[in-house]
Design a protein around this motif. Structure first.
Motif, mmCIF file in Angstrom:
data_model
loop_
_atom_site.group_PDB
_atom_site.id
_atom_site.type_symbol
_atom_site.label_atom_id
_atom_site.label_comp_id
_atom_site.label_asym_id
_atom_site.label_seq_id
_atom_site.Cartn_x
_atom_site.Cartn_y
_atom_site.Cartn_z
ATOM 1 N N ASP A 136 -34.081 2.855 15.546
ATOM 2 C CA ASP A 136 -33.196 2.154 14.616
ATOM 3 C C ASP A 136 -31.832 1.943 15.256
ATOM 4 O OD1 ASP A 136 -31.228 4.312 13.757
ATOM 5 O OD2 ASP A 136 -33.054 5.265 13.026
ATOM 6 N N VAL A 137 -31.078 1.017 14.678
ATOM 7 C CA VAL A 137 -29.765 0.664 15.193
ATOM 8 C C VAL A 137 -28.905 0.174 14.033
ATOM 9 C CG1 VAL A 137 -30.359 -1.756 15.698
ATOM 10 C CG2 VAL A 137 -28.541 -0.638 17.012
ATOM 11 N N THR A 138 -27.603 0.415 14.113
ATOM 12 C CA THR A 138 -26.666 -0.087 13.107
ATOM 13 C C THR A 138 -25.737 -1.100 13.766
ATOM 14 O OG1 THR A 138 -26.748 1.976 11.858
ATOM 15 C CG2 THR A 138 -24.874 0.535 11.440
ATOM 16 N N VAL A 139 -25.576 -2.244 13.127
ATOM 17 C CA VAL A 139 -24.781 -3.335 13.704
ATOM 18 C C VAL A 139 -23.762 -3.839 12.695
ATOM 19 C CG1 VAL A 139 -26.654 -4.083 15.219
ATOM 20 C CG2 VAL A 139 -26.410 -5.125 12.953
ATOM 21 N N GLU A 140 -22.688 -4.404 13.223
ATOM 22 C CA GLU A 140 -21.703 -5.094 12.387
ATOM 23 C C GLU A 140 -22.184 -6.518 12.104
ATOM 24 O OE1 GLU A 140 -17.414 -3.059 13.178
ATOM 25 O OE2 GLU A 140 -18.013 -4.608 14.606
ATOM 26 N N PRO A 141 -21.547 -7.223 11.144
ATOM 27 C CA PRO A 141 -22.087 -8.515 10.707
ATOM 28 C C PRO A 141 -21.968 -9.647 11.715
ATOM 29 C CG PRO A 141 -20.028 -8.023 9.575
ATOM 30 C CD PRO A 141 -20.423 -6.778 10.299
ATOM 31 N N GLY A 142 -21.117 -9.508 12.724
ATOM 32 C CA GLY A 142 -20.989 -10.576 13.706
ATOM 33 C C GLY A 142 -22.012 -10.505 14.824
ATOM 34 N N VAL A 143 -22.845 -9.476 14.858
ATOM 35 C CA VAL A 143 -23.863 -9.341 15.904
ATOM 36 C C VAL A 143 -25.026 -10.276 15.588
ATOM 37 C CG1 VAL A 143 -25.455 -7.774 17.078
ATOM 38 C CG2 VAL A 143 -23.219 -6.941 16.323
ATOM 39 N N THR A 144 -25.391 -11.104 16.554
ATOM 40 C CA THR A 144 -26.531 -12.006 16.371
ATOM 41 C C THR A 144 -27.798 -11.349 16.909
ATOM 42 O OG1 THR A 144 -26.303 -13.121 18.502
ATOM 43 C CG2 THR A 144 -24.988 -13.985 16.654
ATOM 44 N N ARG A 145 -28.933 -11.939 16.557
ATOM 45 C CA ARG A 145 -30.205 -11.346 16.996
ATOM 46 C C ARG A 145 -30.343 -11.388 18.518
ATOM 47 N NH1 ARG A 145 -34.188 -14.693 18.560
ATOM 48 N NH2 ARG A 145 -33.841 -16.918 18.257
ATOM 49 N N LYS A 146 -29.892 -12.475 19.152
ATOM 50 C CA LYS A 146 -29.991 -12.548 20.613
ATOM 51 C C LYS A 146 -29.056 -11.540 21.275
ATOM 52 C CE LYS A 146 -31.534 -17.349 21.165
ATOM 53 N NZ LYS A 146 -31.205 -18.685 21.734
ATOM 54 N N ALA A 147 -27.865 -11.357 20.698
ATOM 55 C CA ALA A 147 -26.926 -10.383 21.253
ATOM 56 C C ALA A 147 -27.494 -8.975 21.146
ATOM 57 C CB ALA A 147 -25.586 -10.470 20.528
ATOM 58 N N LEU A 148 -28.144 -8.660 20.024
ATOM 59 C CA LEU A 148 -28.738 -7.329 19.873
ATOM 60 C C LEU A 148 -29.853 -7.126 20.886
ATOM 61 C CD1 LEU A 148 -29.143 -4.622 18.490
ATOM 62 C CD2 LEU A 148 -30.597 -5.776 16.800
ATOM 63 N N ASN A 149 -30.727 -8.097 21.049
ATOM 64 C CA ASN A 149 -31.824 -7.918 21.994
ATOM 65 C C ASN A 149 -31.336 -7.874 23.434
ATOM 66 O OD1 ASN A 149 -34.095 -7.549 20.338
ATOM 67 N ND2 ASN A 149 -34.218 -9.739 19.904
ATOM 68 N N SER A 150 -30.239 -8.537 23.732
ATOM 69 C CA SER A 150 -29.639 -8.416 25.057
ATOM 70 C C SER A 150 -29.103 -6.998 25.272
ATOM 71 C CB SER A 150 -28.506 -9.437 25.220
ATOM 72 O OG SER A 150 -27.858 -9.287 26.465
ATOM 73 N N TYR A 151 -28.482 -6.442 24.248
ATOM 74 C CA TYR A 151 -27.967 -5.066 24.296
ATOM 75 C C TYR A 151 -29.106 -4.073 24.504
ATOM 76 C CZ TYR A 151 -25.456 -0.871 22.664
ATOM 77 O OH TYR A 151 -24.876 0.367 22.556
ATOM 78 N N ARG A 153 -31.903 -4.550 26.055
ATOM 79 C CA ARG A 153 -32.789 -5.004 27.133
ATOM 80 C C ARG A 153 -33.347 -3.863 27.985
ATOM 81 N NH1 ARG A 153 -29.842 -9.327 29.156
ATOM 82 N NH2 ARG A 153 -28.490 -7.767 30.112
ATOM 83 N N ASP A 154 -32.541 -2.857 28.276
ATOM 84 C CA ASP A 154 -32.980 -1.784 29.183
ATOM 85 C C ASP A 154 -33.487 -0.546 28.455
ATOM 86 O OD1 ASP A 154 -32.247 -3.328 31.414
ATOM 87 O OD2 ASP A 154 -30.159 -2.648 31.268
ATOM 88 N N THR A 155 -33.685 -0.648 27.152
ATOM 89 C CA THR A 155 -34.109 0.520 26.376
ATOM 90 C C THR A 155 -35.600 0.551 26.101
ATOM 91 O OG1 THR A 155 -33.818 -0.559 24.208
ATOM 92 C CG2 THR A 155 -31.862 0.480 25.198
ATOM 93 N N GLY A 156 -36.297 -0.564 26.340
ATOM 94 C CA GLY A 156 -37.703 -0.639 25.978
ATOM 95 C C GLY A 156 -37.929 -0.962 24.511
ATOM 96 N N LEU A 157 -36.853 -1.304 23.813
ATOM 97 C CA LEU A 157 -36.926 -1.626 22.387
ATOM 98 C C LEU A 157 -36.505 -3.065 22.144
ATOM 99 C CD1 LEU A 157 -35.217 1.597 20.939
ATOM 100 C CD2 LEU A 157 -37.672 1.159 21.156
ATOM 101 N N TRP A 158 -36.870 -3.616 20.993
ATOM 102 C CA TRP A 158 -36.403 -4.944 20.602
ATOM 103 C C TRP A 158 -36.415 -5.071 19.094
ATOM 104 C CZ3 TRP A 158 -39.847 -9.793 20.262
ATOM 105 C CH2 TRP A 158 -41.123 -9.481 19.821
ATOM 106 N N PHE A 159 -35.672 -6.086 18.614
ATOM 107 C CA PHE A 159 -35.691 -6.440 17.191
ATOM 108 C C PHE A 159 -36.419 -7.774 17.089
ATOM 109 C CE2 PHE A 159 -33.889 -8.320 13.296
ATOM 110 C CZ PHE A 159 -34.248 -7.317 12.406
ATOM 111 N N PRO A 160 -37.610 -7.799 16.469
ATOM 112 C CA PRO A 160 -38.480 -8.964 16.601
ATOM 113 C C PRO A 160 -38.274 -10.091 15.599
ATOM 114 C CG PRO A 160 -39.653 -7.189 15.506
ATOM 115 C CD PRO A 160 -38.295 -6.652 15.860
ATOM 116 N N VAL A 161 -37.522 -9.876 14.520
ATOM 117 C CA VAL A 161 -37.385 -10.939 13.517
ATOM 118 C C VAL A 161 -36.649 -12.118 14.152
ATOM 119 C CG1 VAL A 161 -36.548 -11.572 11.232
ATOM 120 C CG2 VAL A 161 -37.379 -9.246 11.661
ATOM 121 N N ASP A 162 -37.279 -13.286 14.124
ATOM 122 C CA ASP A 162 -36.810 -14.426 14.923
ATOM 123 C C ASP A 162 -36.891 -15.715 14.115
ATOM 124 O OD1 ASP A 162 -36.346 -16.431 16.751
ATOM 125 O OD2 ASP A 162 -38.098 -16.013 18.003
#
Length: 489
Positions: A136-151, A153-162
């Motif tokens: 799980d992850v907590t984000v502020e409202p200005g974070v976009t889905r692409k920005a989160l998945n870029s963040y 990238r090296d964790t082996g995790l992703w947020f798939p809602v697209d």
């Protein structure tokens, strides 16, 4: 300008409003607003407040056909404390509050119908808490889905809602967005664990309790899902705690062509009934696949088509693909055209996500209006076939693309806004489409939201008693009707 002309030409019927809403008085550009602006500057500084016409117009429209409705002022808070302080000022001066993420909505949800203050949340763009071991992850409202998945990238995790657009994650929560992966991973409603929300009077609440992030709970009312899909009418989402998933070991995509709409949609239903955990299964009708071919320099057969994607281990992919190929072959489908490497898969799904622009290219100089509905899977073949017949019968350009694994599909209506007859035919078609979905036990919107354009349809869908309950909730949380007034209800 063209969007305004189209909106005017549509001549939409007046929408029902909550009791007494038409009598509410809002502060306009006046001494009261000037005092509020001065107070805003004391909270966010001069750089955090804008009265500029261009900035206000930018924040008065989304990607829908609804005309620009600029706010009186735009504020740019940097933290939840600023959001709360600014909301308290608005509450004191009875100024409407319109939350704004990236402006990628499709139902006019950000227009300032009563003037007021747009809260642009782009400066709140931090990924706050990542718990890799808890997914799980907590984000502020200005974070976009692409920005989160870029963040990630090296964790082996992703947020798939697209949803296609690079929307803000809290904006996606506010409309209960989904997209191509929802058949496997769910919509925003299933993937939000907790929300921090600022109410109209500046009160800060945490819908599942401060800092809590269990994978499931049966404690109390489900306040999180009350705010997911509320479209800014109940509060401002300032943090979201989201589920994450492990990146699959393998991903492969395929394209399969069919002799008819019925065959393609029947295959979709049968694949799901067979228990194949397919990650994406997208339908494009012949008009849409032809448009995508032209726009993206592809060469797929111009017939009803499925784009498919499989996730899992190499062994599980073999089983998924084998079952799916057998089903599609039995329905007259072609051999699969494979996209196995990342570059080829990216090109394939870019073509799907570019459907809007590909549709516009069918009629240069025209405008587009996208509408979506969702029905139970068993009714999907019938509604798509009937919709296709309706388009042909009324000589309308409306390529169809859909997340058919969810029973959800879109018609992208391409029309000349200066042709009143065509505009009227499109309006009548979209009303018929929504009511066709309702008659099949479906919904008037699967993922775009209600916004301005579907308020009357929402009343038909839910009925008067459910609407009264919703209006009662709105009155309890926002008694002055300041949060994004004129939307949803």
């Amino acid at each position: 300008m063209a969007g305004a002309l189209l909106r005017s030409a549509l001549r939409l019927k007046p929408r029902l409003r909550p009791a007494g809403a038409e009598r509410r008085r809002y502060s306009q550009r006046s001494e009261g607003l000037e005092r509020a602006v001065a107070a805003f500057r004391s909270v966010s500084g001069d750089e955090g407040v804008s009265l500029g016409e261009a900035v206000r117009e930018q924040h008065g429209r989304d990607e829908s056909v609804h005309r620009c409705r600029p706010p009186d002022v735009v504020v740019f808070p940097r933290c939840v404390e600023e959001v709360s302080a600014l909301a308290k000022i608005c509450h004191e001066h009875q100024l409407p509050i319109i939350p704004f993420g990236t402006g990628t909505g499709l139902e006019g949800g950000v227009g300032a119908l009563k003037g007021g203050v747009c809260f642009s949340l782009r400066n709140m763009d931090q990924v706050l808490d990542l718990h890799q071991e808890d997914f799980d992850v907590t984000v502020e409202p200005g974070v976009t889905r692409k920005a989160l998945n870029s963040y990630l990238r090296d964790t082996g995790l992703w947020f798939p809602v697209d949803p296609g657009a690079d929307a803000s994650l809290c904006g996606m929560a506010s409309t209960s967005a989904s997209g191509t992966n929802a058949v496997r991973y769910g919509t925003m409603r299933e993937n939000v664990l907790n929300l921090e929300v600022v109410l109209a009077d500046g009160t800060i609440i945490h819908t599942a309790g401060r800092g809590r992030r269990p994978r499931k709970t049966s404690a109390g009312y489900n306040l999180t899902n009350l705010f997911v899909g509320s479209e800014g009418t109940l509060g401002i989402l300032t943090k979201a705690t989201l589920r994450l998933y492990g990146i699959p070991e393998s991903m492969v995509s395929a394209v399969c062509s069919f002799p008819s709409v019925q065959a393609a949609v029947d295959s979709t239903v049968q694949v799901l009934q067979a228990g194949v955990p397919i990650a994406r299964i997208e339908f494009l009708d012949d008009v849409m696949i032809g448009a995508c071919n032209s726009f993206n320099s592809l060469s797929y057969p111009v017939t009803p088509t499925l784009f498919l994607e499989f996730h899992g281990s190499s062994k599980s992919l073999e089983e998924q693909v084998s079952i799916t190929e057998e089903i599609t072959r039995d329905n007259g489908g072609s051999d699969f055209a494979w996209a196995e490497d990342e570059e080829t898969r990216a090109k394939l799904w870019k073509a799907r996500h570019d459907a809007w622009y590909a549709s516009l290219a069918l009629r240069p100089g025209c405008k587009a209006y996208s509408t979506d509905v969702c029905v139970p899977l068993s009714r999907l073949p019938q509604i798509i076939v009937e919709t296709k017949e309706d388009l042909i019968r009324n000589n309308l350009t409306g390529p169809i693309a859909g997340h058919v694994g969810d029973g959800n599909f879109h018609c992208i209506m391409v029309l000349d806004p200066n042709d009143p007859d065509e505009v009227q035919r499109v309006h009548e078609f979209t009303e018929r489409l929504a009511r066709r979905a309702l008659a099949m036990d479906g919904t008037c919107t699967g993922e775009h939201g209600v916004g301005l354009g579907k308020r009357a349809l929402l009343r038909e869908e839910l009925g008067p008693m459910a609407m009264e309950v919703m209006q009662g909730l709105k009155a309890t949380l926002d008694p002055k009707n300041l949060m994004n007034p004129g939307k949803v209800l």
